[in-house]
Design a protein around this motif. Structure first.
Motif, PDB file in Angstrom:
ATOM      1  N   LEU A   1       0.841  -1.200   0.000  1.00 16.72           N
ATOM      2  CA  LEU A   1       0.000   0.000   0.000  1.00 16.72           C
ATOM      3  C   LEU A   1       0.874   1.247   0.000  1.00 16.72           C
ATOM      4  CD1 LEU A   1      -2.893  -0.801   2.530  1.00 16.72           C
ATOM      5  CD2 LEU A   1      -3.064  -0.571   0.051  1.00 16.72           C
ATOM      6  N   LEU A   2       1.891   1.222   0.890  1.00 16.13           N
ATOM      7  CA  LEU A   2       2.766   2.387   1.008  1.00 16.13           C
ATOM      8  C   LEU A   2       3.506   2.660  -0.305  1.00 16.13           C
ATOM      9  CD1 LEU A   2       4.211   1.817   4.605  1.00 16.13           C
ATOM     10  CD2 LEU A   2       2.443   3.448   3.912  1.00 16.13           C
ATOM     11  N   LYS A   3       3.953   1.554  -0.942  1.00 14.15           N
ATOM     12  CA  LYS A   3       4.670   1.702  -2.211  1.00 14.15           C
ATOM     13  C   LYS A   3       3.814   2.408  -3.254  1.00 14.15           C
ATOM     14  CE  LYS A   3       7.595  -2.229  -2.377  1.00 14.15           C
ATOM     15  NZ  LYS A   3       7.369  -3.630  -2.743  1.00 14.15           N
ATOM     16  N   ARG A   4       2.522   2.107  -3.196  1.00  7.70           N
ATOM     17  CA  ARG A   4       1.630   2.708  -4.188  1.00  7.70           C
ATOM     18  C   ARG A   4       1.143   4.090  -3.746  1.00  7.70           C
ATOM     19  NH1 ARG A   4      -2.832  -1.257  -4.793  1.00  7.70           N
ATOM     20  NH2 ARG A   4      -1.776  -2.717  -3.411  1.00  7.70           N
ATOM     21  N   GLY A   5       1.775   4.597  -2.694  1.00 10.03           N
ATOM     22  CA  GLY A   5       1.434   5.934  -2.223  1.00 10.03           C
ATOM     23  C   GLY A   5       0.117   6.006  -1.475  1.00 10.03           C
ATOM     24  N   MET A   6      -0.390   4.843  -1.033  1.00 14.56           N
ATOM     25  CA  MET A   6      -1.673   4.863  -0.310  1.00 14.56           C
ATOM     26  C   MET A   6      -1.440   4.869   1.183  1.00 14.56           C
ATOM     27  SD  MET A   6      -3.357   2.190  -2.843  1.00 14.56           S
ATOM     28  CE  MET A   6      -5.062   2.003  -2.363  1.00 14.56           C
ATOM     29  N   LYS A   7      -2.479   5.237   1.916  1.00  6.49           N
ATOM     30  CA  LYS A   7      -2.375   5.300   3.372  1.00  6.49           C
ATOM     31  C   LYS A   7      -2.898   3.999   3.987  1.00  6.49           C
ATOM     32  CE  LYS A   7      -3.832   8.341   6.533  1.00  6.49           C
ATOM     33  NZ  LYS A   7      -4.886   9.255   6.952  1.00  6.49           N
ATOM     34  N   VAL A   8      -2.261   3.528   5.065  1.00  7.42           N
ATOM     35  CA  VAL A   8      -2.807   2.369   5.770  1.00  7.42           C
ATOM     36  C   VAL A   8      -3.803   2.900   6.796  1.00  7.42           C
ATOM     37  CG1 VAL A   8      -2.279   0.383   7.220  1.00  7.42           C
ATOM     38  CG2 VAL A   8      -0.642   1.105   5.475  1.00  7.42           C
ATOM     39  N   GLU A   9      -5.055   2.498   6.636  1.00 12.21           N
ATOM     40  CA  GLU A   9      -6.091   2.997   7.555  1.00 12.21           C
ATOM     41  C   GLU A   9      -6.100   2.164   8.824  1.00 12.21           C
ATOM     42  OE1 GLU A   9      -7.771   5.631   7.100  1.00 12.21           O
ATOM     43  OE2 GLU A   9      -7.329   6.001   4.967  1.00 12.21           O
ATOM     44  N   ARG A  10      -6.480   2.791   9.907  1.00  8.74           N
ATOM     45  CA  ARG A  10      -6.665   2.056  11.147  1.00  8.74           C
ATOM     46  C   ARG A  10      -7.900   1.178  10.990  1.00  8.74           C
ATOM     47  NH1 ARG A  10      -6.965   4.280  17.339  1.00  8.74           N
ATOM     48  NH2 ARG A  10      -7.790   2.340  18.166  1.00  8.74           N
ATOM     49  N   GLU A  11      -7.730  -0.109  11.217  1.00 12.93           N
ATOM     50  CA  GLU A  11      -8.888  -0.997  11.063  1.00 12.93           C
ATOM     51  C   GLU A  11      -8.675  -2.310  11.813  1.00 12.93           C
ATOM     52  OE1 GLU A  11      -9.590  -2.600   7.156  1.00 12.93           O
ATOM     53  OE2 GLU A  11      -7.461  -2.899   6.772  1.00 12.93           O
ATOM     54  N   THR A  12      -9.757  -3.072  11.877  1.00 17.70           N
ATOM     55  CA  THR A  12      -9.708  -4.390  12.503  1.00 17.70           C
ATOM     56  C   THR A  12      -9.808  -5.428  11.399  1.00 17.70           C
ATOM     57  OG1 THR A  12     -10.799  -3.530  14.457  1.00 17.70           O
ATOM     58  CG2 THR A  12     -10.861  -5.899  14.146  1.00 17.70           C
ATOM     59  N   ARG A  13      -8.906  -6.397  11.434  1.00 17.96           N
ATOM     60  CA  ARG A  13      -8.932  -7.427  10.400  1.00 17.96           C
ATOM     61  C   ARG A  13      -9.036  -8.821  11.039  1.00 17.96           C
ATOM     62  NH1 ARG A  13      -7.391  -5.148   5.404  1.00 17.96           N
ATOM     63  NH2 ARG A  13      -6.772  -7.141   4.480  1.00 17.96           N
ATOM     64  N   HIS A  14      -9.344  -9.773  10.192  1.00 19.36           N
ATOM     65  CA  HIS A  14      -9.490 -11.154  10.636  1.00 19.36           C
ATOM     66  C   HIS A  14      -8.456 -11.995   9.903  1.00 19.36           C
ATOM     67  CE1 HIS A  14     -11.202 -15.157  11.088  1.00 19.36           C
ATOM     68  NE2 HIS A  14     -11.273 -15.238   9.779  1.00 19.36           N
ATOM     69  N   PHE A  15      -7.861 -12.964  10.590  1.00 18.91           N
ATOM     70  CA  PHE A  15      -6.891 -13.843   9.941  1.00 18.91           C
ATOM     71  C   PHE A  15      -7.594 -15.097   9.451  1.00 18.91           C
ATOM     72  CE2 PHE A  15      -3.497 -17.209  10.433  1.00 18.91           C
ATOM     73  CZ  PHE A  15      -2.875 -16.900   9.227  1.00 18.91           C
ATOM     74  N   ASP A  16      -7.511 -15.302   8.159  1.00 19.47           N
ATOM     75  CA  ASP A  16      -8.120 -16.477   7.543  1.00 19.47           C
ATOM     76  C   ASP A  16      -7.056 -17.579   7.504  1.00 19.47           C
ATOM     77  OD1 ASP A  16      -8.998 -18.381   5.776  1.00 19.47           O
ATOM     78  OD2 ASP A  16      -9.786 -16.952   4.307  1.00 19.47           O
TER      79      ASP A  16
END
Ligand SMILES: Nc1ncnc2c1ncn2[C@@H]1O[C@H](COP(=O)(O)OP(=O)(O)OP(=O)(O)O)[C@@H](O)[C@H]1O
Ligand SMILES: [Mg+2]
Ligand SMILES: [Mg+2]
Length: 473
Positions: A232-247
């Motif tokens: 994401l960072l490489k593509r100039g995007m921001k990492v949003e604060r979020e909750t994720r699930h591990f599959d």
């Protein structure tokens, strides 16, 4: 890039008899769903919680063992959120007056020891368990089991000082060992430890991966997140604060929801419980605190004269250390350590057996017998390994196995006689040896090994043969 990882580890105090606020039994793992429930842990209106003091005692023990500061007064709060596993609509947890603050765990990394600082340790009740037919993302409906609801949990929260997925796993392993030493926790029971792993990269938003149930899972989920966030960072995007699930099945993390903010929980003190004054609990816990891994390591080295390397491995499992101590009181401790650490441990591992089981299937007293026979040279090294394997696979007594498998070592006089015979019967090999072909000696060793059906010690035999040959030349 700067990787920051902080873990929230939920530990079930699953060796206690009853739940945190009611008298329902915690021994539910083998029972049907929803059979260990009452108005309190089902959150029925009007039911009143009563604090289980054994849980406080166990929690204080953990806090002390983790070098944390147990607070003089601690209170319970309601953490309000809606989810089907939480029928009351709030979880009794702790907020601004947790049981303990600070503390640390020392791990051993490739670059030496590293101290992982803790933020706080608090008590809370476990929610029920949601059961999905298939997986959380594809199931059409979910089932709920409230047997777990109200089980005593500790949440151990680290500072964001872990710098790699591997370090996260090392930390969890060390924590598990400490908890097992305290005898408040059985890591083998389902749901014993569940981890929320938080990670951010280069100052980006904190991503929290919720509810990972295995250490390997934590490592994999974090590894995946690092790649995802870096892309994401490489593509100039921001990492949003979020909750994720591990599959687990696909080894990826998927977005669940944007992270709730603290204010969303509307924390407030639980009006049905009084503040807990901890001084008495601290006294009792201190008196009951067992020897911890580092202390045990030092004592084993001092008392038995074994190496740091062996002691480090022995204390990884208190049962292994116990096993060693019983054996080391009867035979040379260095011999005991090397057989237990280098051989027995591997053979158990290979069979997915623990030292706890070893106490039943291969009693330390029997191990003593085996090592004594070895030290008296009645059985060879190879024979010892053979006995260990047979006993683990098929059971039986040590001496019985040795008899049956003909593992008794050949007496030295017999080996000497066979060596002489080998030389007399193989003049060609002897000539070759004299002519400088040193490997011709191997042929003669082979003769003795064959004659004894492999029971002679090859190294010892080779030595005798070479000595005899040298005298001839
Ligand atoms: N920038 C960051 N990057 C990675 N981890 C972080 C960062 N900031 C904080 N953390 C870690 O996130 C975790 C926060 O846990 P904590 O229980 O305090 O709050 P929470 O996750 O908001 O609450 P909840 O218990 O409801 O999940 C800690 O382990 C902390 O070290
Ligand atoms: Mg938390
Ligand atoms: Mg969290």
């Amino acid at each position: 890039m700067d990787v920051k990882i902080g873990l929230e580890v939920h530990v079930q105090l699953n060796k206690l008899k009853t739940k945190l606020f009611c008298s329902c039994s915690l021994d539910y793992h083998k029972d049907e769903p929803n059979t260990h429930v009452c108005p309190v842990c089902l959150g029925l209106p009007g039911a009143m919680p009563v604090l289980n003091e054994e849980a406080v005692k166990a929690a204080v023990k953990v806090a002390l063992a983790l070098n944390a500061e147990v607070q003089p007064v601690t209170i319970f709060d309601r953490k309000n959120y809606f989810y089907p596993d939480l029928p009351k609509g709030f979880q009794i947890s702790q907020y601004d007056m947790p049981l303990a603050k600070g503390g640390y765990v020392v791990i051993e990394t490739e670059n030496g020891e590293k101290r992982i600082d803790l933020k706080r340790i608090h008590m809370e009740e476990d929610p029920g368990k949601l059961v999905y037919k298939g997986s959380i993302t594809t199931a059409k409906y979910s089932l709920i089991d409230y047997n777990r609801s109200g089980a005593p949990l500790l949440e151990i929260v680290t500072e964001p000082v872990i710098s790699s997925p591997k370090e996260a796993r090392l930390f969890l392993n060390k924590l598990r060992i400490i908890l097992e030493y305290l005898d408040v926790f059985d890591s083998e029971l389902e749901g014993a430890m569940r981890v929320d792993a938080n990670i951010s990269i280069a100052g980006g938003g904190r991503v929290e991966i919720k509810n990972i149930s295995s250490f390997k899972g934590v490592e994999k989920a974090l590894t995946y997140e690092i790649t995802r966030q870096k892309n994401l960072l490489k593509r100039g995007m921001k990492v949003e604060r979020e909750t994720r699930h591990f599959d687990e099945a696909n080894n990826i993390t998927v977005s669940l929801r944007s992270k709730e903010e603290e204010q969303d929980y509307r924390y407030f003190p639980e009006p049905d419980l009084v503040p807990v004054y901890t001084s008495e609990f601290i006294e009792i816990a201190k008196a009951e605190l067992p020897e911890m891994p580092e202390e045990k390591r030092e004592r084993l080295m001092r008392e038995y004269g074994i190496s740091l390397e062996k002691a480090k491995i022995l204390v990884l499992d208190p049962k292994m250390a116990d096993y060693f101590e019983i054996v080391a009181k009867e035979v040379d401790p260095k011999v005991a350590a090397s057989w237990i650490v280098d051989v027995f441990r591997g053979e158990l591992n290979y069979r997915s057996m623990s030292f706890r089981e070893a106490f039943n299937v291969f009693k330390p007293e029997e191990f003593v017998k085996l090592l004594k026979l070895f030290l008296e040279e009645k059985i060879t090294e190879k024979g010892v390994v053979e006995v260990i394997r047979k006993k683990l696979d098929e059971g039986g007594e040590v001496e019985e196995i040795i008899e049956k498998e003909k593992l008794y070592a050949i007496p030295k006089s017999e080996i000497v006689r066979l060596c002489k015979e080998a030389i007399e019967k193989n003049p060609k090999a002897v000539e070759d040896y004299k002519a400088g072909k040193k490997q011709a000696a191997n042929f003669l060793v082979g003769y003795v090994m064959k004659a004894t059906r492999g029971r002679a010690d090859p190294a010892e035999t080779a030595k005798i043969i070479r000595e005899m040959l040298e005298k001839l030349t």
